[in-house]
Scaffold this motif. Structure first.
Motif, PDB file in Angstrom:
ATOM      1  N   MET A  75       0.849  -1.189   0.000  1.00  0.00           N
ATOM      2  CA  MET A  75       0.000   0.000   0.000  1.00  0.00           C
ATOM      3  C   MET A  75       0.882   1.235   0.000  1.00  0.00           C
ATOM      4  O   MET A  75       1.839   1.337   0.752  1.00  0.00           O
ATOM      5  N   SER A  76       0.520   2.184  -0.814  1.00  0.00           N
ATOM      6  CA  SER A  76       1.276   3.423  -0.912  1.00  0.00           C
ATOM      7  C   SER A  76       1.072   4.282   0.322  1.00  0.00           C
ATOM      8  O   SER A  76       0.119   4.120   1.066  1.00  0.00           O
ATOM      9  N   GLN A  77       1.987   5.210   0.510  1.00  0.00           N
ATOM     10  CA  GLN A  77       1.882   6.161   1.617  1.00  0.00           C
ATOM     11  C   GLN A  77       0.773   7.166   1.320  1.00  0.00           C
ATOM     12  O   GLN A  77       0.550   7.523   0.170  1.00  0.00           O
ATOM     13  N   PRO A  78       0.093   7.661   2.355  1.00  0.00           N
ATOM     14  CA  PRO A  78      -0.917   8.693   2.131  1.00  0.00           C
ATOM     15  C   PRO A  78      -0.303   9.922   1.466  1.00  0.00           C
ATOM     16  O   PRO A  78       0.826  10.296   1.763  1.00  0.00           O
ATOM     17  N   ALA A  79      -1.056  10.529   0.554  1.00  0.00           N
ATOM     18  CA  ALA A  79      -0.591  11.730  -0.132  1.00  0.00           C
ATOM     19  C   ALA A  79      -1.734  12.739  -0.178  1.00  0.00           C
ATOM     20  O   ALA A  79      -2.807  12.438  -0.694  1.00  0.00           O
ATOM     21  N   PHE A  80      -1.485  13.916   0.370  1.00  0.00           N
ATOM     22  CA  PHE A  80      -2.471  14.987   0.357  1.00  0.00           C
ATOM     23  C   PHE A  80      -1.979  16.051  -0.616  1.00  0.00           C
ATOM     24  O   PHE A  80      -0.844  16.488  -0.535  1.00  0.00           O
ATOM     25  N   GLY A  81      -2.824  16.447  -1.542  1.00  0.00           N
ATOM     26  CA  GLY A  81      -2.417  17.381  -2.578  1.00  0.00           C
ATOM     27  C   GLY A  81      -2.257  16.649  -3.893  1.00  0.00           C
ATOM     28  O   GLY A  81      -2.651  15.490  -4.041  1.00  0.00           O
ATOM     29  N   HIS A  82      -1.669  17.325  -4.869  1.00  0.00           N
ATOM     30  CA  HIS A  82      -1.459  16.709  -6.183  1.00  0.00           C
ATOM     31  C   HIS A  82      -0.513  15.529  -6.065  1.00  0.00           C
ATOM     32  O   HIS A  82       0.360  15.496  -5.197  1.00  0.00           O
ATOM     33  N   VAL A  83      -0.675  14.559  -6.950  1.00  0.00           N
ATOM     34  CA  VAL A  83       0.176  13.376  -7.002  1.00  0.00           C
ATOM     35  C   VAL A  83       0.926  13.395  -8.327  1.00  0.00           C
ATOM     36  O   VAL A  83       0.308  13.539  -9.384  1.00  0.00           O
ATOM     37  N   GLY A  84       2.248  13.254  -8.244  1.00  0.00           N
ATOM     38  CA  GLY A  84       3.056  13.235  -9.462  1.00  0.00           C
ATOM     39  C   GLY A  84       2.812  14.467 -10.309  1.00  0.00           C
ATOM     40  O   GLY A  84       2.671  15.578  -9.803  1.00  0.00           O
ATOM     41  N   SER A  85       2.722  14.260 -11.620  1.00  0.00           N
ATOM     42  CA  SER A  85       2.515  15.387 -12.544  1.00  0.00           C
ATOM     43  C   SER A  85       1.047  15.541 -12.933  1.00  0.00           C
ATOM     44  O   SER A  85       0.726  16.329 -13.817  1.00  0.00           O
ATOM     45  N   TYR A  86       0.156  14.800 -12.280  1.00  0.00           N
ATOM     46  CA  TYR A  86      -1.273  14.885 -12.623  1.00  0.00           C
ATOM     47  C   TYR A  86      -1.847  16.203 -12.137  1.00  0.00           C
ATOM     48  O   TYR A  86      -1.596  16.639 -11.024  1.00  0.00           O
ATOM     49  N   ARG A  87      -2.655  16.836 -13.006  1.00  0.00           N
ATOM     50  CA  ARG A  87      -3.250  18.130 -12.702  1.00  0.00           C
ATOM     51  C   ARG A  87      -4.717  18.146 -13.136  1.00  0.00           C
ATOM     52  O   ARG A  87      -5.143  17.311 -13.938  1.00  0.00           O
ATOM     53  N   PRO A  88      -5.494  19.116 -12.639  1.00  0.00           N
ATOM     54  CA  PRO A  88      -6.910  19.191 -13.006  1.00  0.00           C
ATOM     55  C   PRO A  88      -7.106  19.156 -14.520  1.00  0.00           C
ATOM     56  O   PRO A  88      -6.358  19.765 -15.273  1.00  0.00           O
ATOM     57  N   GLY A  89      -8.117  18.395 -14.936  1.00  0.00           N
ATOM     58  CA  GLY A  89      -8.414  18.221 -16.362  1.00  0.00           C
ATOM     59  C   GLY A  89      -7.904  16.905 -16.908  1.00  0.00           C
ATOM     60  O   GLY A  89      -8.394  16.430 -17.939  1.00  0.00           O
ATOM     61  N   ASP A  90      -6.910  16.303 -16.233  1.00  0.00           N
ATOM     62  CA  ASP A  90      -6.410  15.003 -16.679  1.00  0.00           C
ATOM     63  C   ASP A  90      -7.525  13.974 -16.544  1.00  0.00           C
ATOM     64  O   ASP A  90      -8.323  14.022 -15.599  1.00  0.00           O
ATOM     65  N   THR A  91      -7.581  13.030 -17.488  1.00  0.00           N
ATOM     66  CA  THR A  91      -8.612  11.992 -17.444  1.00  0.00           C
ATOM     67  C   THR A  91      -7.979  10.604 -17.361  1.00  0.00           C
ATOM     68  O   THR A  91      -6.836  10.397 -17.791  1.00  0.00           O
ATOM     69  N   PHE A  92      -8.766   9.678 -16.835  1.00  0.00           N
ATOM     70  CA  PHE A  92      -8.344   8.293 -16.639  1.00  0.00           C
ATOM     71  C   PHE A  92      -9.454   7.410 -17.190  1.00  0.00           C
ATOM     72  O   PHE A  92     -10.629   7.632 -16.905  1.00  0.00           O
ATOM     73  N   ARG A  93      -9.098   6.404 -17.979  1.00  0.00           N
ATOM     74  CA  ARG A  93     -10.106   5.642 -18.713  1.00  0.00           C
ATOM     75  C   ARG A  93     -10.965   4.742 -17.823  1.00  0.00           C
ATOM     76  O   ARG A  93     -12.087   4.422 -18.176  1.00  0.00           O
ATOM     77  N   ASP A  94     -10.428   4.328 -16.657  1.00  0.00           N
ATOM     78  CA  ASP A  94     -11.210   3.464 -15.779  1.00  0.00           C
ATOM     79  C   ASP A  94     -10.629   3.497 -14.376  1.00  0.00           C
ATOM     80  O   ASP A  94      -9.610   4.153 -14.131  1.00  0.00           O
ATOM     81  N   ARG A  95     -11.286   2.790 -13.464  1.00  0.00           N
ATOM     82  CA  ARG A  95     -10.857   2.813 -12.064  1.00  0.00           C
ATOM     83  C   ARG A  95      -9.494   2.132 -11.871  1.00  0.00           C
ATOM     84  O   ARG A  95      -8.733   2.521 -10.986  1.00  0.00           O
ATOM     85  N   LEU A  96      -9.174   1.141 -12.684  1.00  0.00           N
ATOM     86  CA  LEU A  96      -7.864   0.491 -12.571  1.00  0.00           C
ATOM     87  C   LEU A  96      -6.744   1.457 -12.921  1.00  0.00           C
ATOM     88  O   LEU A  96      -5.719   1.523 -12.245  1.00  0.00           O
ATOM     89  N   THR A  97      -6.929   2.223 -13.992  1.00  0.00           N
ATOM     90  CA  THR A  97      -5.936   3.219 -14.401  1.00  0.00           C
ATOM     91  C   THR A  97      -5.807   4.303 -13.336  1.00  0.00           C
ATOM     92  O   THR A  97      -4.703   4.746 -13.008  1.00  0.00           O
ATOM     93  N   LEU A  98      -6.926   4.697 -12.785  1.00  0.00           N
ATOM     94  CA  LEU A  98      -6.945   5.694 -11.719  1.00  0.00           C
ATOM     95  C   LEU A  98      -6.170   5.189 -10.500  1.00  0.00           C
ATOM     96  O   LEU A  98      -5.338   5.904  -9.939  1.00  0.00           O
ATOM     97  N   ALA A  99      -6.414   3.935 -10.122  1.00  0.00           N
ATOM     98  CA  ALA A  99      -5.712   3.346  -8.976  1.00  0.00           C
ATOM     99  C   ALA A  99      -4.208   3.241  -9.240  1.00  0.00           C
ATOM    100  O   ALA A  99      -3.392   3.564  -8.379  1.00  0.00           O
ATOM    101  N   ALA A 100      -3.838   2.815 -10.441  1.00  0.00           N
ATOM    102  CA  ALA A 100      -2.420   2.665 -10.784  1.00  0.00           C
ATOM    103  C   ALA A 100      -1.691   4.006 -10.765  1.00  0.00           C
ATOM    104  O   ALA A 100      -0.507   4.072 -10.433  1.00  0.00           O
ATOM    105  N   SER A 101      -2.398   5.091 -11.087  1.00  0.00           N
ATOM    106  CA  SER A 101      -1.780   6.415 -11.107  1.00  0.00           C
ATOM    107  C   SER A 101      -1.457   6.928  -9.703  1.00  0.00           C
ATOM    108  O   SER A 101      -0.613   7.798  -9.535  1.00  0.00           O
TER     109      SER A 101
END
Length: 150
Positions: free
Chosen positions: A1-27
Protein backbone atom coordinates in the motif's frame (compact mmCIF):
# COMPACT_ATOMS: atom_id res chain seq x y z
CA UNK A 1 0.00 0.00 0.00
CA UNK A 2 1.28 3.42 -0.91
CA UNK A 3 1.88 6.16 1.62
CA UNK A 4 -0.92 8.69 2.13
CA UNK A 5 -0.59 11.73 -0.13
CA UNK A 6 -2.47 14.99 0.36
CA UNK A 7 -2.42 17.38 -2.58
CA UNK A 8 -1.46 16.71 -6.18
CA UNK A 9 0.18 13.38 -7.00
CA UNK A 10 3.06 13.24 -9.46
CA UNK A 11 2.51 15.39 -12.54
CA UNK A 12 -1.27 14.89 -12.62
CA UNK A 13 -3.25 18.13 -12.70
CA UNK A 14 -6.91 19.19 -13.01
CA UNK A 15 -8.41 18.22 -16.36
CA UNK A 16 -6.41 15.00 -16.68
CA UNK A 17 -8.61 11.99 -17.44
CA UNK A 18 -8.34 8.29 -16.64
CA UNK A 19 -10.11 5.64 -18.71
CA UNK A 20 -11.21 3.46 -15.78
CA UNK A 21 -10.86 2.81 -12.06
CA UNK A 22 -7.86 0.49 -12.57
CA UNK A 23 -5.94 3.22 -14.40
CA UNK A 24 -6.95 5.69 -11.72
CA UNK A 25 -5.71 3.35 -8.98
CA UNK A 26 -2.42 2.67 -10.78
CA UNK A 27 -1.78 6.42 -11.11
CA UNK A 28 -2.03 6.90 -7.33
CA UNK A 29 -4.46 9.80 -7.79
CA UNK A 30 -7.23 7.63 -6.23
CA UNK A 31 -5.87 4.27 -5.05
CA UNK A 32 -9.03 2.24 -4.22
CA UNK A 33 -10.40 0.34 -7.21
CA UNK A 34 -14.01 0.52 -6.01
CA UNK A 35 -14.40 2.75 -2.94
CA UNK A 36 -15.38 6.37 -3.47
CA UNK A 37 -13.16 7.65 -0.66
CA UNK A 38 -9.44 7.08 -0.15
CA UNK A 39 -8.37 7.91 3.39
CA UNK A 40 -8.44 7.00 7.06
CA UNK A 41 -10.24 8.32 10.11
CA UNK A 42 -6.84 9.14 11.65
CA UNK A 43 -5.48 11.26 8.76
CA UNK A 44 -8.53 12.25 6.73
CA UNK A 45 -9.54 11.79 3.10
CA UNK A 46 -6.91 12.00 0.38
CA UNK A 47 -9.30 11.72 -2.57
CA UNK A 48 -12.93 11.16 -3.50
CA UNK A 49 -14.74 10.07 -6.66
CA UNK A 50 -18.16 11.31 -7.73
CA UNK A 51 -19.49 8.56 -9.96
CA UNK A 52 -23.25 9.14 -9.90
CA UNK A 53 -23.82 6.50 -7.22
CA UNK A 54 -25.52 8.64 -4.56
CA UNK A 55 -28.67 10.66 -5.21
CA UNK A 56 -27.61 13.34 -2.73
CA UNK A 57 -24.36 14.21 -4.59
CA UNK A 58 -24.31 17.63 -6.30
CA UNK A 59 -21.43 19.02 -8.33
CA UNK A 60 -21.54 22.81 -8.55
CA UNK A 61 -18.97 25.33 -9.76
CA UNK A 62 -18.48 26.88 -6.33
CA UNK A 63 -19.26 23.93 -4.10
CA UNK A 64 -19.61 20.16 -4.16
CA UNK A 65 -22.12 18.40 -1.96
CA UNK A 66 -20.78 14.88 -1.52
CA UNK A 67 -23.01 12.26 0.08
CA UNK A 68 -21.37 10.10 2.71
CA UNK A 69 -20.79 6.38 2.44
CA UNK A 70 -23.13 3.51 3.27
CA UNK A 71 -26.78 2.60 3.52
CA UNK A 72 -27.26 1.70 -0.16
CA UNK A 73 -28.74 -1.50 -1.52
CA UNK A 74 -25.93 -3.25 -3.45
CA UNK A 75 -28.32 -4.42 -6.18
CA UNK A 76 -30.42 -1.31 -6.80
CA UNK A 77 -28.06 1.43 -5.54
CA UNK A 78 -30.94 3.03 -3.63
CA UNK A 79 -30.54 4.36 -0.12
CA UNK A 80 -32.29 1.87 2.19
CA UNK A 81 -30.92 2.71 5.67
CA UNK A 82 -29.36 5.59 7.57
CA UNK A 83 -25.63 6.10 7.12
CA UNK A 84 -23.39 5.68 10.16
CA UNK A 85 -20.27 7.41 11.45
CA UNK A 86 -17.63 4.92 10.31
CA UNK A 87 -14.88 4.41 7.74
CA UNK A 88 -15.05 6.88 4.86
CA UNK A 89 -17.47 9.17 6.69
CA UNK A 90 -15.02 9.51 9.59
CA UNK A 91 -12.19 10.20 7.11
CA UNK A 92 -14.19 13.08 5.59
CA UNK A 93 -15.11 14.44 9.03
CA UNK A 94 -11.38 14.38 9.90
CA UNK A 95 -10.62 16.31 6.70
CA UNK A 96 -13.01 19.03 7.84
CA UNK A 97 -10.93 19.27 11.04
CA UNK A 98 -7.48 19.21 9.44
CA UNK A 99 -8.19 21.38 6.39
CA UNK A 100 -5.93 19.17 4.27
CA UNK A 101 -6.61 19.18 0.52
CA UNK A 102 -8.76 16.41 -0.97
CA UNK A 103 -8.31 15.37 -4.60
CA UNK A 104 -11.69 15.29 -6.37
CA UNK A 105 -12.41 13.08 -9.37
CA UNK A 106 -15.65 12.87 -11.30
CA UNK A 107 -17.04 10.36 -13.77
CA UNK A 108 -17.85 12.24 -16.99
CA UNK A 109 -18.67 11.38 -20.62
CA UNK A 110 -15.58 10.93 -22.79
CA UNK A 111 -14.97 13.72 -25.30
CA UNK A 112 -14.71 11.21 -28.14
CA UNK A 113 -18.11 9.68 -27.35
CA UNK A 114 -16.54 6.52 -25.93
CA UNK A 115 -17.08 5.09 -22.47
CA UNK A 116 -17.21 7.46 -19.50
CA UNK A 117 -13.86 8.54 -18.03
CA UNK A 118 -12.73 9.86 -14.65
CA UNK A 119 -11.63 13.49 -14.72
CA UNK A 120 -9.41 15.04 -12.07
CA UNK A 121 -11.28 18.17 -10.94
CA UNK A 122 -8.57 19.47 -8.61
CA UNK A 123 -7.96 20.04 -4.91
CA UNK A 124 -10.83 20.84 -2.58
CA UNK A 125 -11.27 21.47 1.14
CA UNK A 126 -14.06 19.97 3.26
CA UNK A 127 -15.68 23.12 4.69
CA UNK A 128 -18.58 21.54 6.53
CA UNK A 129 -20.97 18.65 6.85
CA UNK A 130 -24.51 17.85 7.87
CA UNK A 131 -26.33 14.71 8.92
CA UNK A 132 -30.03 14.49 8.22
CA UNK A 133 -32.71 13.20 5.87
CA UNK A 134 -31.55 12.89 2.28
CA UNK A 135 -33.71 12.68 -0.84
CA UNK A 136 -34.70 9.12 0.11
CA UNK A 137 -35.77 10.12 3.64
CA UNK A 138 -32.91 8.21 5.28
CA UNK A 139 -30.28 10.12 7.24
CA UNK A 140 -27.13 10.72 5.24
CA UNK A 141 -23.93 12.66 5.72
CA UNK A 142 -23.48 15.44 3.20
CA UNK A 143 -20.01 16.96 3.01
CA UNK A 144 -19.50 20.41 1.52
CA UNK A 145 -16.28 20.87 -0.43
CA UNK A 146 -14.94 24.04 -2.01
CA UNK A 147 -11.95 24.53 -4.29
CA UNK A 148 -8.72 24.66 -2.27
CA UNK A 149 -7.42 28.20 -2.00
CA UNK A 150 -3.64 28.27 -1.74
Amino acid sequence: MSQPAFGHVGSYRPGDTFRDRLTLAASGVHRPRRAGVCGTQQLGAESIVLAGQYEDDEFGEEEIRYAGNGGRDPKTGRQITDQVASGANLALLKSAETGRPVRVLRKVPAEDGGPDVYRYEGLYRVVGSSYGPGKSGFRVYVFRLRPFDF
